[in-house]
Design a protein around this motif. Structure first.
Motif, PDB file in Angstrom:
ATOM      1  N   ASP A  57       0.820  -1.215   0.000  1.00 57.16           N
ATOM      2  CA  ASP A  57       0.000   0.000   0.000  1.00 57.16           C
ATOM      3  C   ASP A  57       0.854   1.265   0.000  1.00 57.16           C
ATOM      4  O   ASP A  57       0.540   2.234  -0.691  1.00 57.16           O
ATOM      5  CB  ASP A  57      -0.945   0.010   1.202  1.00 57.16           C
ATOM      6  N   ALA A  58       1.942   1.251   0.751  1.00 60.17           N
ATOM      7  CA  ALA A  58       2.809   2.421   0.845  1.00 60.17           C
ATOM      8  C   ALA A  58       3.566   2.690  -0.455  1.00 60.17           C
ATOM      9  O   ALA A  58       4.023   3.810  -0.691  1.00 60.17           O
ATOM     10  CB  ALA A  58       3.802   2.246   2.004  1.00 60.17           C
ATOM     11  N   ASN A  59       3.702   1.673  -1.285  1.00 58.18           N
ATOM     12  CA  ASN A  59       4.475   1.793  -2.532  1.00 58.18           C
ATOM     13  C   ASN A  59       3.650   1.490  -3.773  1.00 58.18           C
ATOM     14  O   ASN A  59       4.198   1.163  -4.821  1.00 58.18           O
ATOM     15  CB  ASN A  59       5.677   0.843  -2.461  1.00 58.18           C
ATOM     16  N   ARG A  60       2.339   1.601  -3.660  1.00 55.35           N
ATOM     17  CA  ARG A  60       1.425   1.226  -4.752  1.00 55.35           C
ATOM     18  C   ARG A  60       1.780   1.909  -6.079  1.00 55.35           C
ATOM     19  O   ARG A  60       1.831   1.265  -7.126  1.00 55.35           O
ATOM     20  CB  ARG A  60      -0.018   1.544  -4.387  1.00 55.35           C
ATOM     21  N   ASP A  61       2.032   3.199  -6.071  1.00 57.93           N
ATOM     22  CA  ASP A  61       2.322   3.905  -7.324  1.00 57.93           C
ATOM     23  C   ASP A  61       3.572   3.358  -8.000  1.00 57.93           C
ATOM     24  O   ASP A  61       3.601   3.140  -9.216  1.00 57.93           O
ATOM     25  CB  ASP A  61       2.465   5.406  -7.087  1.00 57.93           C
ATOM     26  N   LYS A  62       4.611   3.124  -7.220  1.00 62.54           N
ATOM     27  CA  LYS A  62       5.863   2.586  -7.746  1.00 62.54           C
ATOM     28  C   LYS A  62       5.650   1.166  -8.295  1.00 62.54           C
ATOM     29  O   LYS A  62       6.170   0.807  -9.348  1.00 62.54           O
ATOM     30  CB  LYS A  62       6.901   2.560  -6.627  1.00 62.54           C
ATOM     31  N   ILE A  63       4.866   0.368  -7.583  1.00 59.93           N
ATOM     32  CA  ILE A  63       4.595  -1.005  -8.001  1.00 59.93           C
ATOM     33  C   ILE A  63       3.774  -1.024  -9.289  1.00 59.93           C
ATOM     34  O   ILE A  63       4.077  -1.781 -10.217  1.00 59.93           O
ATOM     35  CB  ILE A  63       3.896  -1.777  -6.867  1.00 59.93           C
ATOM     36  N   CYS A  64       2.754  -0.195  -9.364  1.00 59.35           N
ATOM     37  CA  CYS A  64       1.928  -0.147 -10.584  1.00 59.35           C
ATOM     38  C   CYS A  64       2.735   0.333 -11.781  1.00 59.35           C
ATOM     39  O   CYS A  64       2.549  -0.159 -12.899  1.00 59.35           O
ATOM     40  CB  CYS A  64       0.691   0.725 -10.354  1.00 59.35           C
ATOM     41  N   ALA A  65       3.648   1.274 -11.569  1.00 59.84           N
ATOM     42  CA  ALA A  65       4.503   1.743 -12.662  1.00 59.84           C
ATOM     43  C   ALA A  65       5.400   0.607 -13.165  1.00 59.84           C
ATOM     44  O   ALA A  65       5.576   0.424 -14.377  1.00 59.84           O
ATOM     45  CB  ALA A  65       5.340   2.939 -12.210  1.00 59.84           C
ATOM     46  N   ALA A  66       5.955  -0.181 -12.243  1.00 59.97           N
ATOM     47  CA  ALA A  66       6.789  -1.314 -12.638  1.00 59.97           C
ATOM     48  C   ALA A  66       5.953  -2.365 -13.364  1.00 59.97           C
ATOM     49  O   ALA A  66       6.396  -2.950 -14.362  1.00 59.97           O
ATOM     50  CB  ALA A  66       7.463  -1.927 -11.413  1.00 59.97           C
ATOM     51  N   ARG A  69       5.367  -1.431 -16.913  1.00 63.82           N
ATOM     52  CA  ARG A  69       6.558  -1.610 -17.758  1.00 63.82           C
ATOM     53  C   ARG A  69       6.716  -3.061 -18.225  1.00 63.82           C
ATOM     54  O   ARG A  69       7.207  -3.305 -19.323  1.00 63.82           O
ATOM     55  CB  ARG A  69       7.819  -1.163 -17.017  1.00 63.82           C
ATOM     56  N   VAL A  70       6.331  -4.028 -17.396  1.00 66.25           N
ATOM     57  CA  VAL A  70       6.529  -5.432 -17.778  1.00 66.25           C
ATOM     58  C   VAL A  70       5.338  -6.014 -18.533  1.00 66.25           C
ATOM     59  O   VAL A  70       5.464  -7.060 -19.166  1.00 66.25           O
ATOM     60  CB  VAL A  70       6.853  -6.339 -16.564  1.00 66.25           C
ATOM     61  N   TYR A  71       4.212  -5.334 -18.503  1.00 68.32           N
ATOM     62  CA  TYR A  71       2.998  -5.852 -19.127  1.00 68.32           C
ATOM     63  C   TYR A  71       3.112  -5.851 -20.647  1.00 68.32           C
ATOM     64  O   TYR A  71       3.550  -4.879 -21.247  1.00 68.32           O
ATOM     65  CB  TYR A  71       1.790  -5.025 -18.706  1.00 68.32           C
ATOM     66  N   VAL A  72       2.695  -6.962 -21.255  1.00 69.33           N
ATOM     67  CA  VAL A  72       2.607  -7.081 -22.706  1.00 69.33           C
ATOM     68  C   VAL A  72       1.214  -7.621 -23.007  1.00 69.33           C
ATOM     69  O   VAL A  72       0.861  -8.716 -22.571  1.00 69.33           O
ATOM     70  CB  VAL A  72       3.681  -8.043 -23.269  1.00 69.33           C
TER      71      VAL A  72
END
Length: 86
Positions: A57-66, A69-72
């Motif tokens: 929860d504290a890092n949601r934005d960073k996690i969603c951005a990563a 990047r990996v999503y195809v």
């Protein structure tokens, strides 16, 4: 383009990861961010379900951005995120 409007997440004991979902139009994709990645982002996190969910929860934005990047599109149904993704 993948989006993360659903803020639900859960801890998967068997995978030692927090699971969350992204959506590309009607396509749903599962993402797993592992304990090692969460510990790297949130040093000192308690090594239990509550601690890992809090770190997510504290890092949601960073996690969603990563995750974006990996999503195809159409590539696979789930994606694993580890320390190297951050």
């Amino acid at each position: 383009m993948i989006d993360f409007p659903n803020h639900s997440r859960s801890y998967d004991v068997t995978r030692h990861a927090v699971r969350f979902w992204g959506y590309d139009s009607a396509i749903e994709a599962s993402f797993f961010v592992d304990e090692a990645a969460l510990t790297r982002m949130q040093p000192g996190v308690p090594p239990d379900e509550s601690g890992f969910l809090h770190a997510f929860d504290a890092n949601r934005d960073k996690i969603c951005a990563a995750a974006a990047r990996v999503y195809v599109r159409g590539s696979r149904g789930s994606y694993d995120l580890g320390p190297s993704n951050f």
